[in-house]
Write an enzyme that holds these catalytic residues in place. Structure first.
Site, PDB file in Angstrom:
ATOM      1  N   ASP A 294     -16.035 -25.332 -39.046  1.00 56.04           N
ATOM      2  CA  ASP A 294     -16.696 -25.377 -40.255  1.00 56.04           C
ATOM      3  C   ASP A 294     -17.174 -23.900 -40.293  1.00 56.04           C
ATOM      4  O   ASP A 294     -18.096 -23.749 -41.379  1.00 56.04           O
ATOM      5  CB  ASP A 294     -17.851 -26.368 -40.393  1.00 56.04           C
TER       6      ASP A 294
ATOM      7  N   LYS B  14     -30.605 -25.034 -31.152  1.00 61.17           N
ATOM      8  CA  LYS B  14     -31.583 -25.858 -32.106  1.00 61.17           C
ATOM      9  C   LYS B  14     -32.863 -25.895 -31.699  1.00 61.17           C
ATOM     10  O   LYS B  14     -33.562 -26.940 -31.508  1.00 61.17           O
ATOM     11  CB  LYS B  14     -31.044 -27.159 -32.486  1.00 61.17           C
TER      12      LYS B  14
ATOM     13  N   ASP C 174     -21.842 -21.599 -42.043  1.00 61.44           N
ATOM     14  CA  ASP C 174     -21.540 -23.031 -41.222  1.00 61.44           C
ATOM     15  C   ASP C 174     -21.463 -24.021 -42.695  1.00 61.44           C
ATOM     16  O   ASP C 174     -22.513 -24.312 -43.283  1.00 61.44           O
ATOM     17  CB  ASP C 174     -22.570 -23.299 -40.320  1.00 61.44           C
TER      18      ASP C 174
HETATM   19  N1  GDD Z   1     -13.840 -32.907 -30.356  1.00 59.10           N
HETATM   20  C1  GDD Z   1     -15.073 -32.996 -30.700  1.00 59.10           C
HETATM   21  N2  GDD Z   1     -16.003 -34.007 -30.240  1.00 59.10           N
HETATM   22  N3  GDD Z   1     -15.840 -32.100 -31.564  1.00 59.10           N
HETATM   23  C2  GDD Z   1     -16.795 -32.183 -31.980  1.00 59.10           C
HETATM   24  C3  GDD Z   1     -17.610 -33.153 -31.378  1.00 59.10           C
HETATM   25  C4  GDD Z   1     -17.065 -34.107 -30.646  1.00 59.10           C
HETATM   26  O1  GDD Z   1     -17.836 -35.271 -30.028  1.00 59.10           O
HETATM   27  N4  GDD Z   1     -18.995 -33.163 -31.891  1.00 59.10           N
HETATM   28  C5  GDD Z   1     -18.988 -32.118 -32.984  1.00 59.10           C
HETATM   29  N5  GDD Z   1     -17.699 -31.530 -32.813  1.00 59.10           N
HETATM   30  C6  GDD Z   1     -17.380 -30.336 -33.675  1.00 59.10           C
HETATM   31  C7  GDD Z   1     -17.394 -30.495 -35.160  1.00 59.10           C
HETATM   32  O2  GDD Z   1     -16.475 -31.046 -35.703  1.00 59.10           O
HETATM   33  C8  GDD Z   1     -17.688 -29.059 -35.231  1.00 59.10           C
HETATM   34  O3  GDD Z   1     -16.607 -28.455 -35.598  1.00 59.10           O
HETATM   35  C9  GDD Z   1     -18.072 -28.398 -34.173  1.00 59.10           C
HETATM   36  O4  GDD Z   1     -17.877 -29.319 -33.142  1.00 59.10           O
HETATM   37  C10 GDD Z   1     -19.658 -28.142 -34.118  1.00 59.10           C
HETATM   38  O5  GDD Z   1     -20.336 -29.193 -34.556  1.00 59.10           O
HETATM   39  P1  GDD Z   1     -21.267 -29.076 -35.709  1.00 59.10           P
HETATM   40  O6  GDD Z   1     -21.955 -30.576 -35.873  1.00 59.10           O
HETATM   41  O7  GDD Z   1     -20.719 -28.188 -36.580  1.00 59.10           O
HETATM   42  O8  GDD Z   1     -22.622 -28.066 -34.827  1.00 59.10           O
HETATM   43  P2  GDD Z   1     -23.742 -27.603 -35.679  1.00 59.10           P
HETATM   44  O9  GDD Z   1     -23.240 -26.955 -36.909  1.00 59.10           O
HETATM   45  O10 GDD Z   1     -24.869 -28.324 -35.727  1.00 59.10           O
HETATM   46  O11 GDD Z   1     -23.936 -26.360 -34.619  1.00 59.10           O
HETATM   47  C11 GDD Z   1     -22.757 -25.525 -33.857  1.00 59.10           C
HETATM   48  O12 GDD Z   1     -22.482 -24.497 -34.691  1.00 59.10           O
HETATM   49  C12 GDD Z   1     -23.437 -23.653 -35.074  1.00 59.10           C
HETATM   50  C13 GDD Z   1     -22.750 -22.666 -36.023  1.00 59.10           C
HETATM   51  O13 GDD Z   1     -22.251 -23.055 -36.976  1.00 59.10           O
HETATM   52  C14 GDD Z   1     -23.367 -25.135 -32.856  1.00 59.10           C
HETATM   53  O14 GDD Z   1     -22.256 -24.379 -31.946  1.00 59.10           O
HETATM   54  C15 GDD Z   1     -24.231 -24.013 -32.685  1.00 59.10           C
HETATM   55  O15 GDD Z   1     -24.421 -23.484 -31.764  1.00 59.10           O
HETATM   56  C16 GDD Z   1     -23.851 -22.851 -33.830  1.00 59.10           C
HETATM   57  O16 GDD Z   1     -24.761 -22.001 -34.109  1.00 59.10           O
HETATM   58 MG    MG Z   2     -21.337 -26.749 -38.075  1.00 52.36          MG
END
Ligand code: GDD
Ligand code: MG
Length: 324
Positions: A104, A155, A213
């Site tokens: 994303d 977080k 994001d």
């Molecule tokens: N294969 C797999 N399995 N992918 C997963 C899973 C899982 O169980 N859970 C989440 N993902 C994927 C999501 O589809 C997404 O592309 C990515 O891992 C990160 O998940 P998000 O749900 O978007 O996380 P976030 O936005 O809360 O946090 C992450 O992104 C931030 C920046 O955009 C973290 O990486 C943070 O450290 C980062 O700052």
């Molecule tokens: Mg995200």
């Protein structure tokens, strides 16, 4: 070099649309989020491995019907394994080093410069960091004067956040990080793995320029606006028979005659928009109907949603088949 894209999350912050459509297939500026993420990859990437989970079949079908410009292979997980577990599950044949991306990330990043930074310091990995006002929804890093990451907190609360520099969801890592993740068990890359790698030298690549994001409705629409403004969107001009201003990406199968536009609009296949309806800063997915005189602003409408004549939808996210 290969890239691993994490694409298995539930997209909970984009419900109810993500009950029907995985987040990565939501169209921004006329193209699914995933394809904008793949656009970030530098030339010469040999293969992209998608670590899928939620709605893997839908993603597989779409990617087969619309082959991206880079070769893509999907590795689904039977049960959600988290970001680390997903990496371990899908990363069996990664290059050394490999690129790691969240699905994303909408950004204007120089990935070639990130790779150069990794080669220069020779640590176990390099994380792209961006500076944000509120770091609490992200992974936050504390840095030393050489931009080595000393601490990484996913977080954190306001008080716990060690800085305003956050993980942008794009990095380059040595292949051996994968062997350090336990297999076939849920693991969070950010919470459990990254902190354990810091002793081996994880460095920051501080990126400038646009970053978002696109995981919440507000941020997703901001990302779409950026994509249009930076010329990375699809067809931008308004079709004949419409009024107002673009940019807009309107599928050729949509019927929009007599509609009025206010900019930054995606209209998907077989959408019907009635005369005098107004659309601004929104996404209308397949087969949405907006009746005559209705308006949709700052909103995301899932497949087959319908807005009745004269109604106004603002700052909403409507699921598949919802009516307003
Ligand atoms: N294969 C797999 N399995 N992918 C997963 C899973 C899982 O169980 N859970 C989440 N993902 C994927 C999501 O589809 C997404 O592309 C990515 O891992 C990160 O998940 P998000 O749900 O978007 O996380 P976030 O936005 O809360 O946090 C992450 O992104 C931030 C920046 O955009 C973290 O990486 C943070 O450290 C980062 O700052
Ligand atoms: Mg995200």
């Amino acid at each position: 070099m290969k890239a691993l894209v994490l694409i298995g999350g539930f997209g909970t912050r984009l419900r109810p649309v993500t009950y029907a459509v995985p987040k990565q297939l939501i169209p921004l500026a006329g193209k699914p989020m995933l394809y904008h993420v793949l656009d970030l990859l530098p030339a010469g990437i040999e293969e992209v491995v998608l670590a899928t989970g939620y709605k893997a079949d839908e993603i597989g079908r779409y990617v087969t019907e619309h082959p991206p410009r880079v070769p893509v292979r999907m590795v689904p997980e039977a049960e959600p394994l988290g970001t680390g577990g997903g990496m371990r599950n899908a990363g069996g044949d990664m290059s050394d080093p490999f690129l790691l991306l969240n699905s994303d990330v909408i950004a204007a990043f120089d990935v070639a410069a990130l790779l150069t930074a990794q080669t220069a310091h020779g640590g176990i990995g390099t994380m792209t960091l961006v500076e944000v006002e509120d770091p609490t929804p992200y992974g936050v890093a504390a840095l030393d004067p050489d931009d080595r990451i000393l601490r990484f907190v996913e977080k954190p609360s306001r008080e716990e956040a060690p800085s305003r520099w956050i993980n942008a969801g794009l990095g380059v890592w040595r292949q051996d990080v994968l062997a350090r993740i336990p297999s076939q068990t849920p693991v969070s890359w950010e919470r459990e793995v990254v902190p354990s790698l810091l002793a081996d030298g994880v460095y920051a690549f501080r990126a400038q320029g646009f970053w978002e994001d696109a995981g919440t409705p507000e941020r997703l629409l901001r990302a779409q606006k950026y994509l249009f403004e930076s010329g990375r969107g699809g067809r931008r001009a308004l079709p004949a028979g419409t009024t107002g201003k673009g940019p807009a990406a309107i599928d050729p199968s949509a019927a929009v005659e007599g509609a009025s536009f206010g900019g930054s609009v995606t209209v998907g296949p077989h959408v019907i928009v009635g005369a005098g309806a107004y659309l601004e800063d929104c996404i209308l997915m397949d087969r949405v109907t907006v009746d005559a005189g209705a308006s949709v602003v700052h909103s995301i409408l899932g497949p087959r949603a319908r807005v009745h004549g004269g109604h106004r939808v603002a700052h909403q996210i409507l699921g598949e088949g919802a009516e307003a």
